[in-house]
Design a protein around this motif. Structure first.
Motif, PDB file in Angstrom:
ATOM      1  N   ARG A 202       0.835  -1.207   0.000  1.00 35.45           N
ATOM      2  CA  ARG A 202       0.000   0.000   0.000  1.00 35.45           C
ATOM      3  C   ARG A 202       0.866   1.252   0.000  1.00 35.45           C
ATOM      4  O   ARG A 202       0.605   2.210  -0.733  1.00 35.45           O
ATOM      5  N   GLU A 203       1.921   1.243   0.796  1.00 40.37           N
ATOM      6  CA  GLU A 203       2.834   2.381   0.816  1.00 40.37           C
ATOM      7  C   GLU A 203       3.569   2.503  -0.528  1.00 40.37           C
ATOM      8  O   GLU A 203       3.837   3.611  -1.004  1.00 40.37           O
ATOM      9  N   GLY A 204       3.913   1.356  -1.138  1.00 42.57           N
ATOM     10  CA  GLY A 204       4.555   1.381  -2.444  1.00 42.57           C
ATOM     11  C   GLY A 204       3.661   1.993  -3.505  1.00 42.57           C
ATOM     12  O   GLY A 204       4.129   2.722  -4.391  1.00 42.57           O
ATOM     13  N   LEU A 205       2.367   1.701  -3.429  1.00 36.42           N
ATOM     14  CA  LEU A 205       1.414   2.311  -4.356  1.00 36.42           C
ATOM     15  C   LEU A 205       1.270   3.803  -4.094  1.00 36.42           C
ATOM     16  O   LEU A 205       1.192   4.612  -5.026  1.00 36.42           O
ATOM     17  N   ARG A 206       1.281   4.169  -2.837  1.00 34.38           N
ATOM     18  CA  ARG A 206       1.141   5.591  -2.498  1.00 34.38           C
ATOM     19  C   ARG A 206       2.331   6.410  -2.983  1.00 34.38           C
ATOM     20  O   ARG A 206       2.175   7.503  -3.538  1.00 34.38           O
ATOM     21  N   ILE A 207       3.538   5.885  -2.774  1.00 31.94           N
ATOM     22  CA  ILE A 207       4.723   6.667  -3.134  1.00 31.94           C
ATOM     23  C   ILE A 207       4.812   6.859  -4.645  1.00 31.94           C
ATOM     24  O   ILE A 207       5.380   7.849  -5.122  1.00 31.94           O
ATOM     25  N   ALA A 208       4.221   5.945  -5.407  1.00 31.86           N
ATOM     26  CA  ALA A 208       4.266   6.062  -6.861  1.00 31.86           C
ATOM     27  C   ALA A 208       3.072   6.818  -7.433  1.00 31.86           C
ATOM     28  O   ALA A 208       3.233   7.650  -8.321  1.00 31.86           O
ATOM     29  N   PHE A 209       1.870   6.533  -6.925  1.00 27.44           N
ATOM     30  CA  PHE A 209       0.664   6.934  -7.636  1.00 27.44           C
ATOM     31  C   PHE A 209      -0.176   8.013  -6.970  1.00 27.44           C
ATOM     32  O   PHE A 209      -1.162   8.476  -7.572  1.00 27.44           O
ATOM     33  N   ALA A 210       0.160   8.428  -5.764  1.00 24.51           N
ATOM     34  CA  ALA A 210      -0.656   9.456  -5.097  1.00 24.51           C
ATOM     35  C   ALA A 210      -0.763  10.690  -5.981  1.00 24.51           C
ATOM     36  O   ALA A 210       0.237  11.170  -6.522  1.00 24.51           O
ATOM     37  N   GLY A 211      -1.968  11.195  -6.133  1.00 25.29           N
ATOM     38  CA  GLY A 211      -2.191  12.402  -6.920  1.00 25.29           C
ATOM     39  C   GLY A 211      -2.612  12.147  -8.350  1.00 25.29           C
ATOM     40  O   GLY A 211      -3.001  13.074  -9.064  1.00 25.29           O
ATOM     41  N   LEU A 212      -2.558  10.894  -8.820  1.00 25.41           N
ATOM     42  CA  LEU A 212      -2.962  10.573 -10.183  1.00 25.41           C
ATOM     43  C   LEU A 212      -4.473  10.371 -10.267  1.00 25.41           C
ATOM     44  O   LEU A 212      -5.111  10.017  -9.274  1.00 25.41           O
ATOM     45  N   PRO A 213      -5.054  10.531 -11.450  1.00 20.06           N
ATOM     46  CA  PRO A 213      -6.480  10.238 -11.617  1.00 20.06           C
ATOM     47  C   PRO A 213      -6.787   8.790 -11.290  1.00 20.06           C
ATOM     48  O   PRO A 213      -6.011   7.878 -11.607  1.00 20.06           O
ATOM     49  N   ARG A 214      -7.930   8.575 -10.681  1.00 19.25           N
ATOM     50  CA  ARG A 214      -8.290   7.239 -10.220  1.00 19.25           C
ATOM     51  C   ARG A 214      -8.307   6.224 -11.363  1.00 19.25           C
ATOM     52  O   ARG A 214      -7.845   5.096 -11.205  1.00 19.25           O
ATOM     53  N   GLN A 215      -8.822   6.608 -12.511  1.00 15.37           N
ATOM     54  CA  GLN A 215      -8.924   5.666 -13.617  1.00 15.37           C
ATOM     55  C   GLN A 215      -7.551   5.222 -14.092  1.00 15.37           C
ATOM     56  O   GLN A 215      -7.347   4.055 -14.455  1.00 15.37           O
TER      57      GLN A 215
ATOM     58  N   THR B 104       4.720  10.246   3.173  1.00 14.59           N
ATOM     59  CA  THR B 104       5.694  11.193   3.724  1.00 14.59           C
ATOM     60  C   THR B 104       6.784  10.507   4.526  1.00 14.59           C
ATOM     61  O   THR B 104       7.804  11.123   4.832  1.00 14.59           O
ATOM     62  N   ARG B 105       6.588   9.241   4.865  1.00 18.01           N
ATOM     63  CA  ARG B 105       7.575   8.527   5.674  1.00 18.01           C
ATOM     64  C   ARG B 105       7.680   7.084   5.191  1.00 18.01           C
ATOM     65  O   ARG B 105       6.675   6.377   5.114  1.00 18.01           O
ATOM     66  N   VAL B 106       8.883   6.657   4.846  1.00 19.67           N
ATOM     67  CA  VAL B 106       9.112   5.283   4.414  1.00 19.67           C
ATOM     68  C   VAL B 106       9.006   4.358   5.622  1.00 19.67           C
ATOM     69  O   VAL B 106       9.597   4.641   6.673  1.00 19.67           O
ATOM     70  N   PRO B 107       8.267   3.267   5.516  1.00 16.43           N
ATOM     71  CA  PRO B 107       8.122   2.363   6.662  1.00 16.43           C
ATOM     72  C   PRO B 107       9.462   1.792   7.113  1.00 16.43           C
ATOM     73  O   PRO B 107      10.323   1.479   6.281  1.00 16.43           O
ATOM     74  N   ASP B 108       9.630   1.668   8.419  1.00 18.45           N
ATOM     75  CA  ASP B 108      10.813   1.003   8.952  1.00 18.45           C
ATOM     76  C   ASP B 108      10.821  -0.445   8.467  1.00 18.45           C
ATOM     77  O   ASP B 108       9.815  -1.143   8.526  1.00 18.45           O
ATOM     78  N   GLY B 109      11.956  -0.905   7.995  1.00 15.60           N
ATOM     79  CA  GLY B 109      12.057  -2.276   7.536  1.00 15.60           C
ATOM     80  C   GLY B 109      11.739  -2.478   6.066  1.00 15.60           C
ATOM     81  O   GLY B 109      11.886  -3.588   5.553  1.00 15.60           O
ATOM     82  N   ALA B 110      11.317  -1.431   5.366  1.00 15.04           N
ATOM     83  CA  ALA B 110      11.033  -1.564   3.936  1.00 15.04           C
ATOM     84  C   ALA B 110      12.338  -1.750   3.165  1.00 15.04           C
ATOM     85  O   ALA B 110      13.280  -0.983   3.351  1.00 15.04           O
TER      86      ALA B 110
ATOM     87  N   PRO C 274      16.331   5.888  -1.472  1.00 18.91           N
ATOM     88  CA  PRO C 274      16.528   7.332  -1.299  1.00 18.91           C
ATOM     89  C   PRO C 274      16.494   8.058  -2.635  1.00 18.91           C
ATOM     90  O   PRO C 274      17.076   7.610  -3.620  1.00 18.91           O
ATOM     91  N   GLY C 275      15.802   9.162  -2.643  1.00 17.44           N
ATOM     92  CA  GLY C 275      15.666   9.961  -3.857  1.00 17.44           C
ATOM     93  C   GLY C 275      14.528   9.506  -4.724  1.00 17.44           C
ATOM     94  O   GLY C 275      14.113  10.202  -5.646  1.00 17.44           O
ATOM     95  N   GLY C 276      13.953   8.319  -4.415  1.00 16.47           N
ATOM     96  CA  GLY C 276      12.886   7.805  -5.247  1.00 16.47           C
ATOM     97  C   GLY C 276      11.572   8.511  -5.083  1.00 16.47           C
ATOM     98  O   GLY C 276      10.672   8.362  -5.889  1.00 16.47           O
ATOM     99  N   SER C 277      11.427   9.311  -3.993  1.00 16.46           N
ATOM    100  CA  SER C 277      10.132   9.951  -3.763  1.00 16.46           C
ATOM    101  C   SER C 277      10.069  11.343  -4.371  1.00 16.46           C
ATOM    102  O   SER C 277       9.061  12.016  -4.262  1.00 16.46           O
TER     103      SER C 277
END
Length: 421
Positions: free
Chosen positions: A348-361, A401-407, A414-417
């Protein structure tokens, strides 16, 4: 108006996404392959298994059973918000010294044993997928040493219910196997086109051996995706898609940000060589381009639009702005379960870091709709499951806004966000 039967327009349940991972891995525990081998190979298998030392730490760890424990796997993936998966191999098939399908084959007898081992894996995988009907698309394994046998195995595995297509082995330089542009493989492309079987080329399988020095390992990491990319231009310039217009190629776990630039490069060389060949003056370049237009047909970018897809495992934020140039209908997100570099249990966090802000479709297509179309998943079956376990639309819309501990996934490197819109 959105067509709910069209995966490219599919938005999933009202408040949740239907997530299909286009890149997961599985395989049997070593001794569990034996029942899937013909009886005449059982003594050979016992001798091989007794001496085999597994070189892969993840297959010796306590978590190794995620490769074959169907119940555990299903529970962990549902907890991660994923309802279905494309299943690539992971464990070692019988009679192989390693997972590489290009491991040297010294004799015909050894080749026959390895074919038996791959067929055992494919039979096991068909049973494994059948345990969760409609939720696993298994990818069959073949060898390229014997094209006729490969064609027979494609037909057999399709009839057995493996819907993930076929895994195209890499052909590293020096392997002794004909290059992928060779027309010797035409019967393989023909049967895949005929049966609508996707041809999958997974990252990591096409690199030549480099040794085990620290520098060699670093060079492998830098070069491995490039060697995997080669399948794209080999099949394009070799004319496979001209001769078989319905053939589909999926490039998985090789990144996706490279695609626009490579297509531009391939178009450049195509136009340059074809143009030179069409001139009356004979030049070095006209010789390089001779026959190219007739052999390959359309320009490379057009072939990509018509025939190719990308399994964009743990897609990183810097790749997302390129989605228009790659093709929003071409991108299929993957979690790479159960690998350490996968996003589980933080998909879920991986999807958020990539796709947050995009159109739902757009999100719905990249995380599930496109994979459903390519691999034949029934969204009518999966949507009710997603309504229970899928990530919510509101959740994925919230920037991470915060990468999960242990990811440990490169999705969180780093730099990917950093993303500029």
């Amino acid at each position: 108006m959105t067509d709910p039967t069209d995966p490219t327009e599919h938005t999933g349940p009202t408040e949740r996404y239907t997530v299909i991972s286009a890149d997961c891995h599985a395989g049997a525990d070593l001794l569990d392959y034996k029942p899937y081998l013909p009886r005449r190979f059982h003594d050979d298998f016992d001798a091989w298994a007794a001496d085999y030392v597994n070189p892969y730490e993840d297959l010796l760890a306590d978590t190794a059973d995620r490769n074959w424990n169907s119940g555990r796997r299903l529970a962990e993936m549902e907890a991660d918000g994923i309802v279905a998966e494309v299943v690539f191999p992971n464990t070692i098939p019988p009679f192989f010294p390693s997972a590489s399908l290009m491991a040297p084959v010294p004799t015909r007898e050894e080749l026959d044993r390895r074919w038996a081992g791959l067929r055992a894996h494919n039979r096991w995988l068909a049973d494994f997928c059948a345990r969760t009907p409609g939720r696993r698309a298994g990818v069959a394994q073949i060898l390229l040493n014997d094209v006729e046998e490969a064609v027979r195995e494609v037909r057999r595995t399709r009839e057995a219910g493996l819907t993930g297509g076929v895994l195209l082995p890499g052909v590293p330089p020096g392997s002794g196997i004909p290059e992928l542009y060779s027309e010797v493989y035409d019967p393989l492309w023909a049967v895949c086109a005929e049966l609508d079987v996707p041809v999958n080329h997974h990252g990591g399988s096409a690199s030549p051996p480099l040794g085990d020095e620290p520098a060699a390992r670093a060079v492998f990491m830098v070069e491995t995706t490039w060697f995997s990319h080669r399948a794209l231009w080999h099949l394009i310039f070799g004319g496979a898609f001209r001769r078989h217009p319905s053939l589909r190629l999926v490039l998985t776990e090789q990144g996706s940000g490279w695609i626009p630039g490579v297509l531009e490069m391939l178009d450049y060389y195509h136009e340059r060589l074809v143009s030179a060949a069409g001139r009356s003056a004979v030049t070095a370049e006209s010789k390089f381009g001779a026959g190219l237009a007739e052999a390959m047909g359309q320009r490379p970018s057009a072939v990509w639009r018509g025939n190719c897809y990308v399994g964009a495992s743990f897609m990183r934020p810097h790749e997302v702005p390129l989605r228009e140039r790659i093709g929003r209908d071409k991108i299929m997100w993957g979690s790479d379960y159960p690998h350490d570099e996968g996003t589980q249990p933080y998909s879920r966090e991986g999807l958020r870091i990539a796709f947050a802000g995009l159109p739902r479709q757009e999100i719905a297509a990249m995380v599930g709709g496109n994979a459903a179309r390519v691999y034949g998943f029934d969204l009518g079956l999966l949507d009710p499951i997603a309504a229970r376990v899928g990530p919510t639309v509101a959740e994925i819309a919230e920037p991470l806004t915060r990468v999960p501990d242990g990811a440990t996934s490169p999705a969180f490197a780093p730099g990917g966000s950093v993303r500029v819109w």
